[in-house]
Design a protein around this motif. Structure first.
Motif, mmCIF file in Angstrom:
data_model
loop_
_atom_site.group_PDB
_atom_site.id
_atom_site.type_symbol
_atom_site.label_atom_id
_atom_site.label_comp_id
_atom_site.label_asym_id
_atom_site.label_seq_id
_atom_site.Cartn_x
_atom_site.Cartn_y
_atom_site.Cartn_z
ATOM 1 N N ARG A 152 0.835 -1.205 0.000
ATOM 2 C CA ARG A 152 0.000 0.000 0.000
ATOM 3 C C ARG A 152 0.869 1.255 0.000
ATOM 4 N N ASP A 153 1.920 1.256 0.796
ATOM 5 C CA ASP A 153 2.813 2.408 0.850
ATOM 6 C C ASP A 153 3.485 2.645 -0.498
ATOM 7 N N VAL A 154 3.869 1.555 -1.169
ATOM 8 C CA VAL A 154 4.508 1.682 -2.482
ATOM 9 C C VAL A 154 3.529 2.286 -3.486
ATOM 10 N N VAL A 155 2.309 1.763 -3.512
ATOM 11 C CA VAL A 155 1.295 2.288 -4.425
ATOM 12 C C VAL A 155 1.023 3.755 -4.123
ATOM 13 N N ALA A 156 0.889 4.084 -2.849
ATOM 14 C CA ALA A 156 0.617 5.471 -2.463
ATOM 15 C C ALA A 156 1.717 6.403 -2.942
ATOM 16 N N SER A 157 2.960 5.930 -2.907
ATOM 17 C CA SER A 157 4.085 6.769 -3.325
ATOM 18 C C SER A 157 4.062 7.058 -4.819
ATOM 19 N N ARG A 158 3.350 6.251 -5.587
ATOM 20 C CA ARG A 158 3.312 6.415 -7.041
ATOM 21 C C ARG A 158 2.156 7.295 -7.511
ATOM 22 N N LEU A 159 1.218 7.584 -6.628
ATOM 23 C CA LEU A 159 0.027 8.345 -7.026
ATOM 24 C C LEU A 159 0.161 9.803 -6.602
ATOM 25 N N VAL A 193 -6.134 4.539 -3.214
ATOM 26 C CA VAL A 193 -4.882 3.794 -3.070
ATOM 27 C C VAL A 193 -5.166 2.307 -2.908
ATOM 28 N N ASP A 194 -6.155 1.958 -2.097
ATOM 29 C CA ASP A 194 -6.491 0.545 -1.904
ATOM 30 C C ASP A 194 -7.022 -0.082 -3.185
ATOM 31 N N ALA A 195 -7.818 0.663 -3.937
ATOM 32 C CA ALA A 195 -8.347 0.138 -5.196
ATOM 33 C C ALA A 195 -7.216 -0.198 -6.162
ATOM 34 N N VAL A 196 -6.238 0.710 -6.287
ATOM 35 C CA VAL A 196 -5.114 0.468 -7.178
ATOM 36 C C VAL A 196 -4.250 -0.680 -6.659
ATOM 37 N N ALA A 197 -4.041 -0.736 -5.348
ATOM 38 C CA ALA A 197 -3.251 -1.828 -4.769
ATOM 39 C C ALA A 197 -3.914 -3.177 -5.018
ATOM 40 N N ALA A 198 -5.231 -3.217 -4.940
ATOM 41 C CA ALA A 198 -5.958 -4.462 -5.198
ATOM 42 C C ALA A 198 -5.840 -4.866 -6.657
ATOM 43 N N SER A 199 -5.992 -3.909 -7.564
ATOM 44 C CA SER A 199 -5.960 -4.212 -8.996
ATOM 45 C C SER A 199 -4.589 -4.658 -9.455
ATOM 46 N N THR A 200 -3.541 -4.263 -8.733
ATOM 47 C CA THR A 200 -2.182 -4.620 -9.126
ATOM 48 C C THR A 200 -1.644 -5.826 -8.372
ATOM 49 N N ALA A 202 -1.468 -9.899 -7.367
ATOM 50 C CA ALA A 202 -1.609 -11.057 -8.239
ATOM 51 C C ALA A 202 -1.605 -12.374 -7.482
ATOM 52 N N MET A 203 -0.460 -12.961 -7.232
ATOM 53 C CA MET A 203 -0.434 -14.293 -6.643
ATOM 54 C C MET A 203 -0.833 -14.307 -5.163
ATOM 55 N N LYS A 204 -0.661 -13.178 -4.498
ATOM 56 C CA LYS A 204 -1.102 -13.063 -3.111
ATOM 57 C C LYS A 204 -2.125 -11.939 -3.015
ATOM 58 N N PRO A 205 -3.311 -12.215 -2.487
ATOM 59 C CA PRO A 205 -4.391 -11.228 -2.499
ATOM 60 C C PRO A 205 -4.096 -10.018 -1.619
ATOM 61 N N TYR A 206 -4.690 -8.894 -1.997
ATOM 62 C CA TYR A 206 -4.562 -7.659 -1.238
ATOM 63 C C TYR A 206 -5.790 -7.486 -0.357
ATOM 64 N N PRO A 207 -5.594 -7.222 0.949
ATOM 65 C CA PRO A 207 -6.740 -7.105 1.850
ATOM 66 C C PRO A 207 -7.328 -5.692 1.881
ATOM 67 N N ILE A 208 -8.638 -5.623 1.835
ATOM 68 C CA ILE A 208 -9.370 -4.388 2.109
ATOM 69 C C ILE A 208 -10.462 -4.776 3.098
ATOM 70 N N GLY A 209 -10.296 -4.377 4.345
ATOM 71 C CA GLY A 209 -11.209 -4.844 5.377
ATOM 72 C C GLY A 209 -11.095 -6.351 5.527
ATOM 73 N N GLU A 210 -12.236 -7.016 5.507
ATOM 74 C CA GLU A 210 -12.254 -8.470 5.635
ATOM 75 C C GLU A 210 -12.137 -9.177 4.293
ATOM 76 N N LYS A 211 -12.140 -8.418 3.211
ATOM 77 C CA LYS A 211 -12.109 -9.026 1.886
ATOM 78 C C LYS A 211 -10.696 -9.073 1.331
ATOM 79 N N ARG A 212 -10.513 -9.924 0.331
ATOM 80 C CA ARG A 212 -9.220 -10.100 -0.302
ATOM 81 C C ARG A 212 -9.399 -10.004 -1.820
#
Length: 313
Positions: A152-159, A193-200, A202-212
């Motif tokens: 998330r921090d990496v994605v945030a740094s790019r936006l 930021v979370d939306a972009v992190a989720a879309s990017t 791949a092999m390991k899911p990105y968590p947003i709340g209780e969802k992956r």
């Protein structure tokens, strides 16, 4: 005058920009292309709809942030120093290439291609594929791995901005637990930021709340069909519309374009040419590919500006 074939469109005069994924190289190529078009007098960043998938979701957030295309291009085209910071080199969880292509990376354990090829071969259709991918990714997530907050921090740094823009931006992901596609926008209740992190991811899911969530390219490689109802659709596909999914599944770009045209949309697609380098057959996630990819995209944008301008106006 609106052509008869477009009478049924919800937005017959609306313009949609579709930004597909392809790692660091694809991000840079798309930023260069957008900047080249802008320099040639065609501002595609003001599209009424912007659809971003995987690395294309990063581009979607970047070009709608209010930052000038020229500034974004300059950053992408800059040569990396010998010891670039971790945030510039950090790879998404799982570190694949793009879900719909044969470009991939070797990670600890099986490579992305080995991992995903086996799942594709076992699946009966796209929905089954997404369910199987989700289950396999969740299993991988149960092992030790990178802290999702770091990604998330990496994605945030790019936006340039962490706020959703006022225009309609849609970012595609897949629910890892159900296999169902998800489209995030400013009304979804999910941070940009979370939306972009989720879309990017791949092999390991990105968590947003209780969802992956997993990479949006597992829905369809470009997700251009989400522009259905718009009169003009411009698709930027760094992997040139290729897909390694079975042709009968209809996940390839040609099928998406045919669907849009059948519904009345006018569609233009843009693919990289040789000036962007051989990065799309090599390591698309390697930041070292960015400068040439960006410059190649910029050169294409300048050359295509007149043609795209007639289409886009």
């Amino acid at each position: 005058m609106t052509a008869p074939a477009r009478r049924g469109l919800l937005h017959p005069e609306g313009r949609a920009l579709v930004l597909a994924g392809a790692g660091a190289a694809g991000n840079a190529w798309e930023l260069g292309l957008v900047a080249g078009l802008a320099e040639g007098g065609v501002d595609v960043t003001r599209a009424e709809l912007v659809i971003g998938t995987s690395a294309g979701s990063t581009v979607a957030a970047q070009i709608t942030s209010g930052t000038s295309p020229d500034d974004l291009y300059a950053a992408a085209a800059a040569e990396l120093p010998p010891h670039a910071g971790a945030a510039r080199r950090e790879r998404p969880p799982g570190s694949p290439g793009a879900p719909g292509t044969r470009r991939g990376l070797t990670v600890s354990g099986p490579s992305y291609l080995e991992w995903s090829d086996a799942i594709i071969a076992s699946a009966s259709d796209p929905a089954d594929l997404r369910r199987r991918l989700g289950a396999a990714a969740l299993e991988l997530a149960s092992t030790a791995g990178p802290d999702p907050s770091r990604w998330r921090d990496v994605v945030a740094s790019r936006l340039p901005s962490h706020e959703w823009p006022s225009q309609d931006v849609r970012i595609v992901a897949v629910d890892a637990r159900t296999g169902e596609p998800v489209v995030f926008d400013r009304s979804s209740g999910v941070d940009l930021v979370d939306a972009v992190a989720a879309s990017t991811s791949a092999m390991k899911p990105y968590p947003i709340g209780e969802k992956r969530y997993l990479n949006g390219g597992y829905r369809r490689s470009e997700n251009a069909d989400l522009a259905n109802g718009f009169g003009r659709v411009l698709v930027m596909s760094p992997f040139s519309g290729r897909s390694r999914m079975p042709s009968g599944w209809g996940m390839d770009l040609a099928t998406q374009v045919a669907e849009l045209r059948a519904a009345g949309s006018t569609v233009e697609t843009v693919f990289p040419d040789d000036r962007s380098g051989d990065v799309f057959d090599a390591n698309a996630l390697d930041p070292a590919t960015r400068p040439q990819a960006a410059r190649g995209g910029h050169a294409q944008g300048l050359e295509l500006a007149e043609h795209v301008g007639h289409f886009w106006a």
